[in-house]
Design a protein around this motif. Structure first.
Motif, PDB file in Angstrom:
ATOM      1  N   VAL A  44      40.511  27.436  43.145  1.00  0.00           N
ATOM      2  CA  VAL A  44      39.632  28.357  43.858  1.00  0.00           C
ATOM      3  C   VAL A  44      38.199  28.081  43.411  1.00  0.00           C
ATOM      4  O   VAL A  44      37.917  28.079  42.207  1.00  0.00           O
ATOM      5  N   GLY A  45      37.294  27.821  44.366  1.00  0.00           N
ATOM      6  CA  GLY A  45      35.902  27.547  43.984  1.00  0.00           C
ATOM      7  C   GLY A  45      35.011  27.435  45.208  1.00  0.00           C
ATOM      8  O   GLY A  45      35.500  27.372  46.345  1.00  0.00           O
ATOM      9  N   ILE A  65      41.014  26.187  47.732  1.00  0.00           N
ATOM     10  CA  ILE A  65      40.709  27.476  48.352  1.00  0.00           C
ATOM     11  C   ILE A  65      39.210  27.740  48.228  1.00  0.00           C
ATOM     12  O   ILE A  65      38.728  28.194  47.172  1.00  0.00           O
ATOM     13  N   PRO A  66      38.443  27.463  49.267  1.00  0.00           N
ATOM     14  CA  PRO A  66      36.986  27.637  49.167  1.00  0.00           C
ATOM     15  C   PRO A  66      36.584  29.108  49.184  1.00  0.00           C
ATOM     16  O   PRO A  66      37.126  29.901  49.952  1.00  0.00           O
ATOM     17  N   ALA A 117      40.267  35.954  46.088  1.00  0.00           N
ATOM     18  CA  ALA A 117      40.803  34.684  46.596  1.00  0.00           C
ATOM     19  C   ALA A 117      41.954  34.212  45.708  1.00  0.00           C
ATOM     20  O   ALA A 117      42.953  33.673  46.196  1.00  0.00           O
ATOM     21  N   VAL A 118      41.845  34.443  44.401  1.00  0.00           N
ATOM     22  CA  VAL A 118      42.927  34.058  43.481  1.00  0.00           C
ATOM     23  C   VAL A 118      44.179  34.882  43.784  1.00  0.00           C
ATOM     24  O   VAL A 118      45.296  34.345  43.880  1.00  0.00           O
ATOM     25  N   GLY A 140      39.131  40.299  34.550  1.00  0.00           N
ATOM     26  CA  GLY A 140      39.358  41.743  34.727  1.00  0.00           C
ATOM     27  C   GLY A 140      39.766  42.073  36.157  1.00  0.00           C
ATOM     28  O   GLY A 140      40.718  42.834  36.393  1.00  0.00           O
ATOM     29  N   PHE A 141      39.064  41.500  37.112  1.00  0.00           N
ATOM     30  CA  PHE A 141      39.399  41.779  38.521  1.00  0.00           C
ATOM     31  C   PHE A 141      40.786  41.219  38.869  1.00  0.00           C
ATOM     32  O   PHE A 141      41.556  41.842  39.587  1.00  0.00           O
ATOM     33  N   ILE A 142      41.097  40.036  38.341  1.00  0.00           N
ATOM     34  CA  ILE A 142      42.421  39.450  38.641  1.00  0.00           C
ATOM     35  C   ILE A 142      43.520  40.329  38.022  1.00  0.00           C
ATOM     36  O   ILE A 142      44.546  40.598  38.647  1.00  0.00           O
ATOM     37  N   ARG A 143      43.288  40.800  36.800  1.00  0.00           N
ATOM     38  CA  ARG A 143      44.286  41.655  36.121  1.00  0.00           C
ATOM     39  C   ARG A 143      44.590  42.892  36.964  1.00  0.00           C
ATOM     40  O   ARG A 143      45.746  43.289  37.103  1.00  0.00           O
TER      41      ARG A 143
END
Ligand code: GDG
Length: 455
Positions: A44-45, A65-66, A117-118, A140-143
């Motif tokens: 992702v980037g 994944i743009p 996106a992740v 933190g956001f992914i968690r």
């Protein structure tokens, strides 16, 4: 079955060249591509063009994944908070960090977008591996979005001492973002210790044995994992007859100097290019009878030119180059060859092979791969590396000639010592450096980081 890995970085590992995607050069991408291919990984980037939305696509066996970034995001998130606030703050505030609330809001907004996106592609028990200072809130956001995921974070730049980090108005938010990861990893022991102190001070974390810290009801591993290079790639290129021949011709073109001294850096104020030029000036003054024994090549790759501190640096460096050349040049010879551009890898390796002395003098640097690349390009164990004690690389490359880059006289004297060093000493230092660089290559780095995440 091994779980899927999603790497999250500011940029995708591919770039658009003319009419197609090409894999970006660099050891990090090369080390991760095979691992991601095998694990059906995703990356992702940002795709590299502001304002463009690109659909996910496959390239090099990896799902790409743009993440879209607008021109405002680039201004406020990338040039603003990342490179006007965090970059100088984390590099010992060599340049003064700017604190703007609208930059911070952009940083939060963009980090959230990467995390979303992740979450789209991450398995519930999958691994997300977040790279670098642009994305410290992402863990933190992914968690929050994928609570059972394994999350790793790697910082490529230094983590500052608590006295400097404490200036940041959003220090607790950044720390909370990071400690949502399972493993937070750094280039050096010093960075890992600084980080642990900050977590203790601002989040009440309790350091435990074996590099972990208890914070917010969880245990986070704080790891030291120095990054390296693809040693064989550089070694093979350097040993090729074509490059050996080009290096010979390069020395002829430079007027067959007794000693060719080289610097290679992005034109960044952390790299100490201006200090280095002062030391070269001093060396020339010390050799007033025969300054033409030396040639100094500085490759200065343009970078972040939109940020004012970088424009100022360029003016300062180019002024110094002009002044020094003005003082010492004579028809057909000038001491400094200054290249303000990026050069192809083959040319870079040619310079490494041709150079007798490599001058790496950052005022602060996460690791510094140029130092490692030079060492990998010395098949005959000749060549002297002068290395700043403030580069992460100095933690393990103890056989380099270590210098304090703020001490111009010391750097100049060390240059003089390098010029006069006996071949036996040169060889024994280079052999020892090579061992370290070989042992700590980029493949080992990837293995060490991922196995900590899978433990
Ligand atoms: C950050 C951290 C950390 C340079 N000029 C040319 C060129 N390069 C390549 C070098 C090297 C890379 O760029 C630069 O890496 P460094 O490590 O020296 O520095 P940063 O760009 O600041 O990197 C640093 C690194 O992340 C990795 O974690 O070590 O501390 O600041 O590979 O070879 N490559 C080509 N032409 C050039 O003109 N082809």
């Amino acid at each position: 079955m091994d779980s899927r890995i999603v790497v999250v970085a500011n940029r995708l590992p591919v770039r658009w060249v003319e009419d197609r995607w090409e894999t970006s050069p660099g050891g990090l991408v090369r080390a991760l591509v095979p691992i991601l291919e095998e694990r059906k990984g995703a990356w992702v980037g940002w795709g590299g063009v502001a304002g463009e939305t690109i659909e996910p696509f496959g390239h090099a066996g990896i799902e790409q994944i743009p993440v879209p970034l607008s021109t405002d995001d680039i201004d406020d998130f990338y040039f603003g908070f990342c490179n006007g606030t965090l970059w100088p703050l984390y590099h010992d505030a060599i340049a003064s960090p700017d604190f703007h609330r609208h930059w911070w809001r952009a940083y939060e907004r963009v980090n959230r977008r990467y995390a979303e996106a992740v979450a789209e592609v991450l398995d519930p028990e999958g691994i997300a591996w977040v790279q670098d200072y642009q994305l410290q809130l992402a863990p933190g956001f992914i968690r929050n979005l994928v609570p059972s995921a394994k999350i790793g974070f790697y910082l490529h730049i230094p983590w500052p001492p608590v006295e400097l980090f404490s200036r940041l108005p959003w220090r607790a938010e950044i720390l909370r973002g990071l400690v949502a990861a399972d493993v937070v990893a750094f280039q050096t022991r010093r960075s890992a210790e600084n980080f642990t102190r900050c977590v203790r001070r601002y989040l009440g974390g309790v350091p435990k044995a074996q590099g972990t810290i208890d914070v917010g009801g969880r245990t986070v591993r704080v790891q030291r994992a120095p990054i390296g290079i693809d040693v064989d790639e550089f070694r093979q290129l350097a040993a090729s007859p074509e490059i050996q021949d080009r290096a010979r011709r390069l020395r002829e073109d430079l007027g067959k100097p007794e000693k060719l001294i080289l610097g290679v850096d992005r034109l960044d104020y952390t790299k100490g290019i201006d200090v280095r030029l002062k030391a070269v000036d001093t060396l020339l003054a010390m050799s007033a009878d025969r300054p033409d024994r030396y040639a100094f090549v500085q490759v200065a790759v343009p970078t972040r030119e939109e940020v004012p501190a970088y424009k100022d640096l360029r003016e300062r460096v180019e002024g110094m180059v002009g002044r020094i050349n003005g003082e010492y040049a004579r028809p057909g010879w000038s001491p400094i060859h200054y290249l303000h551009r990026s050069i192809p890898l083959h040319d870079l390796v040619t310079y490494y092979v041709a150079a007798d002395i490599m001058l790496v003098t950052p005022l602060r640097d996460g690791m510094n791969l140029v130092a490692k690349e030079y060492v990998a390009c010395r098949p005959d164990n000749d060549g002297v590396l002068i290395l700043s004690e403030f580069a992460g690389a100095a933690e393990n490359m103890r056989s380099a000639l270590l210098v304090n880059p703020h001490d111009v006289d010391q750097v100049a004297t060390t240059l003089q010592n390098a010029v006069e060093m006996e071949p036996e000493e040169i060889e024994s230092r280079m052999r020892s450096l090579k061992k370290t660089v070989k042992r700590e290559d980029v493949y080992r780095w990837a293995r060490v980081c991922l196995s900590a995440l899978e433990a």
